[in-house]
Design an enzyme around this catalytic site. Structure first.
Site, mmCIF file in Angstrom:
data_model
loop_
_atom_site.group_PDB
_atom_site.id
_atom_site.type_symbol
_atom_site.label_atom_id
_atom_site.label_comp_id
_atom_site.label_asym_id
_atom_site.label_seq_id
_atom_site.Cartn_x
_atom_site.Cartn_y
_atom_site.Cartn_z
ATOM 1 N N SER A 40 0.963 -1.244 -0.109
ATOM 2 C CA SER A 40 -0.027 -0.015 -0.115
ATOM 3 C C SER A 40 0.915 1.377 0.015
ATOM 4 O O SER A 40 0.454 2.211 -0.631
ATOM 5 C CB SER A 40 -1.027 0.075 1.183
ATOM 6 O OG SER A 40 -0.059 -0.163 2.384
ATOM 7 N N ASP A 64 -6.931 6.462 8.670
ATOM 8 C CA ASP A 64 -6.597 5.260 9.324
ATOM 9 C C ASP A 64 -5.722 5.248 10.346
ATOM 10 O O ASP A 64 -5.404 4.372 11.285
ATOM 11 C CB ASP A 64 -6.697 4.092 8.461
ATOM 12 C CG ASP A 64 -5.581 3.798 7.730
ATOM 13 O OD1 ASP A 64 -4.532 4.800 7.752
ATOM 14 O OD2 ASP A 64 -5.120 2.784 7.000
ATOM 15 N N HIS A 89 -1.562 4.531 7.503
ATOM 16 C CA HIS A 89 -1.001 4.923 6.055
ATOM 17 C C HIS A 89 -0.723 6.357 6.062
ATOM 18 O O HIS A 89 -1.553 7.088 6.712
ATOM 19 C CB HIS A 89 -1.933 4.696 5.016
ATOM 20 C CG HIS A 89 -2.050 2.995 4.858
ATOM 21 N ND1 HIS A 89 -3.052 2.283 5.546
ATOM 22 C CD2 HIS A 89 -1.459 2.033 3.985
ATOM 23 C CE1 HIS A 89 -2.956 1.078 5.308
ATOM 24 N NE2 HIS A 89 -2.007 1.020 4.603
#
Length: 349
Positions: free
Chosen positions: A74, A236, A239
């Site tokens: 990610s 979140d 990230h």
């Protein structure tokens, strides 16, 4: 066992197919398993698909185009942002295009949630596109999913080896310092920091041994996260945000230019005043893991690649380039026509 010895032993265990658990200890591994369960629960699952960064960058710049493959998790994909211009890939490709004054075609094969074991499939896809450079960002999910570090390193070694055998230059952004992640509480935060640093050091060793160069991501975002968590952390709290991805890409661009031999001649040799120099790989790997933005690349001393303490490497702190506003990718070359870029995997949780 010191950090240098542990990193060397972990990389050796991976190369020989060993488990590597003894390097960190069964007790520490057990704590990590508990830490991982808590971290995954607090962070949640990444279900959104990030914007696709594949395409042409460097509008109006001359050719021949530099072809870059972006692989990993990610962090490489740019999870959590809404605009493609805010992804790691867009910042990376725009930065290389601006500094090299060349067109760049970037293909992103990164998958949200990917562990190092996913690199084999990503490398298969990347090799089919014949890139000049592959940029890999991987490792964080291995830590939060309790993957044995030796297994992580083994998968990375195989990926780097295959890319280099195909003539592709390789730059690996090593595992970030997960001790900067807000949702992970103490004392588990310190366990995550120790584990991710040791993994990063072992990644550095294996990347160099297989012909690539590494760049420490370390706690590159740590000070900024502490000072402005709402700016550099995504929703979140795990990230990076758009500004965070820009910061991450900024430490990779100079090493990408070095791998492509596109840096000025006056930056060819290490500069002692910048704390650069030649070291055995294990010592350099441990130092790099603690200093974000540190590049480690193989070299020779007296015509030989190895000394009594292993592979000789250059430890560099590359000069950051002035940041430029990231472009959105064009589907066609120069945005006016030409061959349409093949689509890359969209990724998933």
């Amino acid at each position: 066992m010191g950090a240098t010895g542990a990193a060397r032993k972990l990389a050796s265990a991976a190369a020989l197919g060993g488990g590597g658990l003894s390097v960190l200890g069964a007790g520490l591994y057990g704590v990590l398993v508990a830490e991982a369960k808590i971290a995954r629960r607090l962070i949640g699952n990444a279900n959104d698909v990030p914007p696709q960064a594949t395409g042409w960058y460097g509008r109006g710049r001359p050719g021949p185009a530099i072809r870059i493959a972006l692989l990993g998790d990610s962090g490489a994909a740019g999870y959590g942002v809404e605009r493609v211009e805010d992804t790691t890939g867009a910042h990376l490709a725009t930065g290389v295009a601006a500094q090299a004054d060349r067109r760049v075609h970037l293909r992103s094969f990164a998958v949200v949630g990917a562990q190092s074991s996913a690199l084999a499939d990503q490398v298969d896809s990347a090799l089919a596109t014949h890139p000049d450079l592959a940029v890999v960002i991987i490792g964080a999910n291995d830590v939060t999913h309790s993957v044995l570090p030796s297994a992580s390193v083994r998968h990375l070694a195989e990926g780097v080896r295959r890319l280099r055998e195909a003539g592709v230059q390789v730059v690996v952004g090593t595992c970030p310092d997960l001790g900067t992640v807000r949702p992970i509480p103490q004392p588990l935060k310190q366990v995550a920091r120790e584990w991710s640093r040791r993994l990063a050091a072992a990644q550095t060793i294996t990347v160099v041994e297989n012909g690539g160069r590494s760049v420490s991501l370390g706690d590159i975002l740590g000070p900024e996260f502490d000072a402005a968590p709402s700016v550099l952390f995504g929703p979140d709290r795990f990230h990076p945000s758009a500004d965070g991805y820009k910061q991450l890409a900024s430490v990779l661009v100079p090493s990408c230019l070095a791998a492509l031999e596109l840096l000025p001649e006056d930056e060819a040799l290490p500069e002692p005043r910048r704390r650069e120099g030649i070291l055995p790989v294990a010592a350099a790997a441990v130092r790099a893991a603690r200093t974000p933005g540190t590049e480690v690349d193989g070299t020779e001393v007296g015509g030989t690649q190895r000394g009594l303490r292993g592979r000789w490497v250059e430890l560099r702190h590359r000069r950051r380039r002035p940041s430029t506003d990231a472009e959105s990718p064009d589907e066609h070359e120069d945005g006016v026509g030409g061959a349409v870029a093949d689509s890359a995997p969209a990724g998933g949780a």
